[in-house]
Design an enzyme around this catalytic site. Structure first.
Site, PDB file in Angstrom:
ATOM      1  N   HIS A 161       4.293   1.729  -8.060  1.00 11.59           N
ATOM      2  CA  HIS A 161       3.324   0.521  -7.850  1.00 11.59           C
ATOM      3  C   HIS A 161       2.380   0.570  -9.109  1.00 11.59           C
ATOM      4  O   HIS A 161       2.297  -0.359  -9.587  1.00 11.59           O
ATOM      5  CB  HIS A 161       2.370   0.904  -6.822  1.00 11.59           C
ATOM      6  CG  HIS A 161       3.279   0.501  -5.364  1.00 11.59           C
ATOM      7  ND1 HIS A 161       3.189   1.758  -4.618  1.00 11.59           N
ATOM      8  CD2 HIS A 161       3.847  -0.243  -4.849  1.00 11.59           C
ATOM      9  CE1 HIS A 161       3.914   1.331  -3.449  1.00 11.59           C
ATOM     10  NE2 HIS A 161       4.286  -0.101  -3.574  1.00 11.59           N
TER      11      HIS A 161
ATOM     12  N   SER B  56       7.495   4.228  -1.220  1.00  9.90           N
ATOM     13  CA  SER B  56       6.539   4.646  -0.055  1.00  9.90           C
ATOM     14  C   SER B  56       7.293   5.543   1.160  1.00  9.90           C
ATOM     15  O   SER B  56       6.645   6.209   1.981  1.00  9.90           O
ATOM     16  CB  SER B  56       5.804   3.502   0.429  1.00  9.90           C
ATOM     17  OG  SER B  56       5.162   2.426  -0.565  1.00  9.90           O
ATOM     18  N   ARG B  57       8.437   5.117   1.245  1.00  9.06           N
ATOM     19  CA  ARG B  57       9.142   5.534   2.532  1.00  9.06           C
ATOM     20  C   ARG B  57       9.821   6.881   2.028  1.00  9.06           C
ATOM     21  O   ARG B  57      10.127   7.593   2.896  1.00  9.06           O
ATOM     22  CB  ARG B  57      10.409   4.749   2.703  1.00  9.06           C
ATOM     23  CG  ARG B  57       9.898   3.271   3.614  1.00  9.06           C
ATOM     24  CD  ARG B  57      11.034   2.418   4.076  1.00  9.06           C
ATOM     25  NE  ARG B  57      10.499   1.440   4.914  1.00  9.06           N
ATOM     26  CZ  ARG B  57      10.466   0.094   4.567  1.00  9.06           C
ATOM     27  NH1 ARG B  57      10.602  -0.288   3.395  1.00  9.06           N
ATOM     28  NH2 ARG B  57       9.798  -0.485   5.462  1.00  9.06           N
TER      29      ARG B  57
ATOM     30  N   GLY C 225       0.804  -1.247   0.086  1.00  7.78           N
ATOM     31  CA  GLY C 225      -0.153  -0.102  -0.157  1.00  7.78           C
ATOM     32  C   GLY C 225       0.760   1.229  -0.085  1.00  7.78           C
ATOM     33  O   GLY C 225       1.945   1.318  -0.445  1.00  7.78           O
TER      34      GLY C 225
ATOM     35  N   ASP D 106      13.357  -3.622  -5.823  1.00  5.17           N
ATOM     36  CA  ASP D 106      13.684  -4.312  -4.485  1.00  5.17           C
ATOM     37  C   ASP D 106      14.490  -5.528  -5.488  1.00  5.17           C
ATOM     38  O   ASP D 106      13.754  -6.748  -5.576  1.00  5.17           O
ATOM     39  CB  ASP D 106      12.345  -4.626  -3.819  1.00  5.17           C
ATOM     40  CG  ASP D 106      11.992  -3.382  -3.229  1.00  5.17           C
ATOM     41  OD1 ASP D 106      12.498  -2.848  -2.365  1.00  5.17           O
ATOM     42  OD2 ASP D 106      10.917  -2.942  -3.879  1.00  5.17           O
TER      43      ASP D 106
ATOM     44  N   GLY E 284       8.904  -5.349  -8.597  1.00  8.37           N
ATOM     45  CA  GLY E 284       9.799  -4.243  -9.043  1.00  8.37           C
ATOM     46  C   GLY E 284      11.178  -4.457  -9.017  1.00  8.37           C
ATOM     47  O   GLY E 284      11.693  -5.019  -7.952  1.00  8.37           O
ATOM     48  N   GLU E 285      11.931  -4.131 -10.000  1.00  2.00           N
ATOM     49  CA  GLU E 285      13.394  -4.293  -9.763  1.00  2.00           C
ATOM     50  C   GLU E 285      14.005  -3.437  -8.781  1.00  2.00           C
ATOM     51  O   GLU E 285      15.147  -3.645  -8.343  1.00  2.00           O
ATOM     52  CB  GLU E 285      14.227  -3.850 -11.108  1.00  2.00           C
ATOM     53  CG  GLU E 285      14.030  -5.120 -12.356  1.00  2.00           C
ATOM     54  CD  GLU E 285      14.458  -4.629 -13.517  1.00  2.00           C
ATOM     55  OE1 GLU E 285      15.085  -3.498 -13.543  1.00  2.00           O
ATOM     56  OE2 GLU E 285      14.739  -5.667 -14.359  1.00  2.00           O
TER      57      GLU E 285
ATOM     58  N   HIS F 251       2.263   4.656  -5.112  1.00  2.00           N
ATOM     59  CA  HIS F 251       2.594   5.568  -6.048  1.00  2.00           C
ATOM     60  C   HIS F 251       2.883   5.298  -7.132  1.00  2.00           C
ATOM     61  O   HIS F 251       2.507   4.101  -7.696  1.00  2.00           O
ATOM     62  CB  HIS F 251       4.269   6.027  -5.255  1.00  2.00           C
ATOM     63  CG  HIS F 251       4.984   4.924  -4.933  1.00  2.00           C
ATOM     64  ND1 HIS F 251       5.550   4.239  -6.227  1.00  2.00           N
ATOM     65  CD2 HIS F 251       5.312   4.434  -3.917  1.00  2.00           C
ATOM     66  CE1 HIS F 251       6.491   3.187  -5.637  1.00  2.00           C
ATOM     67  NE2 HIS F 251       6.215   3.380  -4.338  1.00  2.00           N
TER      68      HIS F 251
HETATM   69  P1  AMP Z   1       6.054  -2.340  -1.729  1.00  2.00           P
HETATM   70  O1  AMP Z   1       4.717  -1.656  -1.454  1.00  2.00           O
HETATM   71  O2  AMP Z   1       7.200  -1.314  -1.352  1.00  2.00           O
HETATM   72  O3  AMP Z   1       6.231  -3.762  -0.951  1.00  2.00           O
HETATM   73  O4  AMP Z   1       6.281  -2.568  -3.165  1.00  2.00           O
HETATM   74  C1  AMP Z   1       5.464  -3.430  -3.752  1.00  2.00           C
HETATM   75  C2  AMP Z   1       6.085  -3.669  -4.964  1.00  2.00           C
HETATM   76  O5  AMP Z   1       6.111  -2.557  -5.868  1.00  2.00           O
HETATM   77  C3  AMP Z   1       7.199  -4.538  -5.001  1.00  2.00           C
HETATM   78  O6  AMP Z   1       7.430  -5.496  -6.211  1.00  2.00           O
HETATM   79  C4  AMP Z   1       8.290  -3.416  -5.327  1.00  2.00           C
HETATM   80  O7  AMP Z   1       9.567  -3.757  -5.928  1.00  2.00           O
HETATM   81  C5  AMP Z   1       7.363  -2.489  -6.289  1.00  2.00           C
HETATM   82  N1  AMP Z   1       7.929  -1.266  -6.461  1.00  2.00           N
HETATM   83  C6  AMP Z   1       8.101  -0.351  -5.344  1.00  2.00           C
HETATM   84  N2  AMP Z   1       8.606   0.777  -5.782  1.00  2.00           N
HETATM   85  C7  AMP Z   1       8.946   0.851  -7.209  1.00  2.00           C
HETATM   86  C8  AMP Z   1       9.220   1.720  -8.030  1.00  2.00           C
HETATM   87  N3  AMP Z   1       9.774   2.746  -7.808  1.00  2.00           N
HETATM   88  N4  AMP Z   1       9.324   1.319  -9.376  1.00  2.00           N
HETATM   89  C9  AMP Z   1       8.917  -0.191  -9.699  1.00  2.00           C
HETATM   90  N5  AMP Z   1       8.209  -0.927  -8.742  1.00  2.00           N
HETATM   91  C10 AMP Z   1       8.251  -0.378  -7.426  1.00  2.00           C
END
Ligand code: AMP
Length: 288
Positions: free
Chosen positions: A47, A196-197, A41, A160, A157-158, A44
């Site tokens: 996502h 998100s951070r 969640g 991470d 996402g790459e 941005h």
């Molecule tokens: P998170 O909500 O941070 O756990 O991220 C959820 C998914 O979105 C994960 O697969 C992340 O790698 C991906 N993600 C987060 N930030 C980005 C970004 N800037 N570009 C592409 N994918 C992202």
């Protein structure tokens, strides 16, 4: 043929595993491909770029939103992690996602829960030793999400990068019948990877934050020809510290598959960094 995504409109809210599974099964029975985009969640554009990519692959897209407690360490930001469900659902409606899977912690981890997925090797470098238990938490929750929904495909996402490799490994090793796809990092105009951070950053920290991407690119450029990685990494680390990152937890060139650290680049490689800006931990990586 690229499937046409659903038009903007209300997003189906799925709260439990039976509802998720029934919905995915119904779509698949109707001949519609289903993609899952797991998230925590605070959505941005990064996502949403995953959602759009998923829509180009599959007629139906489910986004899960679950702040997974087991992937946060005791001194990490689980309790203050941003939770903005209604704003997230509005963004998903705008982009035309079909459903949001919104499990409670008790749905994912009912009383007596005792099983953990751990991936060896890949989790012993980079963020692994710095965040004990983190990747086991990630691998466990993603394994559950994949088996709960059984979509055709799941996108990560790459941004991470280590997480992506860990998930690929777990899905392969456990014969999970879901295609795992990595997607490029979506960035702000100044190069900062969306996260998100990032909303934790002060105005001054936000100004400094793009230095991480610039340094990663400089290192990638410097090591591309196959020279030694150490001098470029020393220079890059000094540049991060001079900009105000403290501590720099790692700046490293690693094999893109095994994530083994490299003294020289021969095949596909990645430059990866983790560092604090004030209280906020930022990670990023680029291809060599
Ligand atoms: P998170 O909500 O941070 O756990 O991220 C959820 C998914 O979105 C994960 O697969 C992340 O790698 C991906 N993600 C987060 N930030 C980005 C970004 N800037 N570009 C592409 N994918 C992202």
């Amino acid at each position: 043929m690229t499937p046409s995504p659903s038009p903007p409109g209300p997003v189906l809210r799925l709260g439990d595993v039976a509802a998720l599974r029934a919905q995915v099964r119904a779509w698949r029975a109707a001949g519609e491909g289903v993609a899952l985009v797991p998230t925590m969640g605070a959505l941005h554009e990064g996502h949403l770029s995953l959602v759009r990519r998923a829509q180009a692959r599959c007629r139906r897209v489910v986004v899960s939103i679950f702040v997974n407690p087991t992937q946060f360490g005791p001194n990490e930001d689980f309790s203050r992690y941003p939770r903005v469900l209604e704003a997230d659902l509005a963004l998903l409606a705008e982009v035309g996602a079909d459903a949001a899977f919104l499990p409670e912690v008790a749905t994912m981890y009912p009383p007596g829960f005792a099983t953990t997925v751990t991936v060896a090797g890949l989790t012993e470098v980079l963020c692994g030793p710095l965040r004990p238990g983190h990747f086991a938490g990630v691998a466990t929750v993603v394994t559950k999400l994949l088996l709960q929904g059984l979509p055709d495909r799941a996108l990560f996402g790459e941004k991470d990068f280590q997480q992506l490799q860990v998930i690929r490994r777990a899905a392969r090793d456990l014969d999970i019948p879901v295609a795992i796809e990595g997607a490029p990092t979506f960035r702000e105009a100044d190069g900062l990877a969306m996260s998100s951070r990032n909303r934790y950053l002060s105005a001054e920290e936000r100004r400094v934050a793009p230095v991480m991407h610039a340094v990663l690119q400089q290192v990638a450029e410097a090591v591309r020809g196959g020279g030694e990685t150490a001098p470029a990494l020393a220079q890059g680390r000094a540049a991060l510290e001079a900009a105000g990152f403290s501590p720099v937890q790692y700046l490293s060139v690693n094999d893109a598959e095994s994530l083994a650290p490299l003294d020289r680049v021969e095949g596909p490689a990645r430059v990866l960094a983790a560092a604090y800006l004030g209280r906020t931990r930022l990670i990023d990586n680029v291809a060599v």
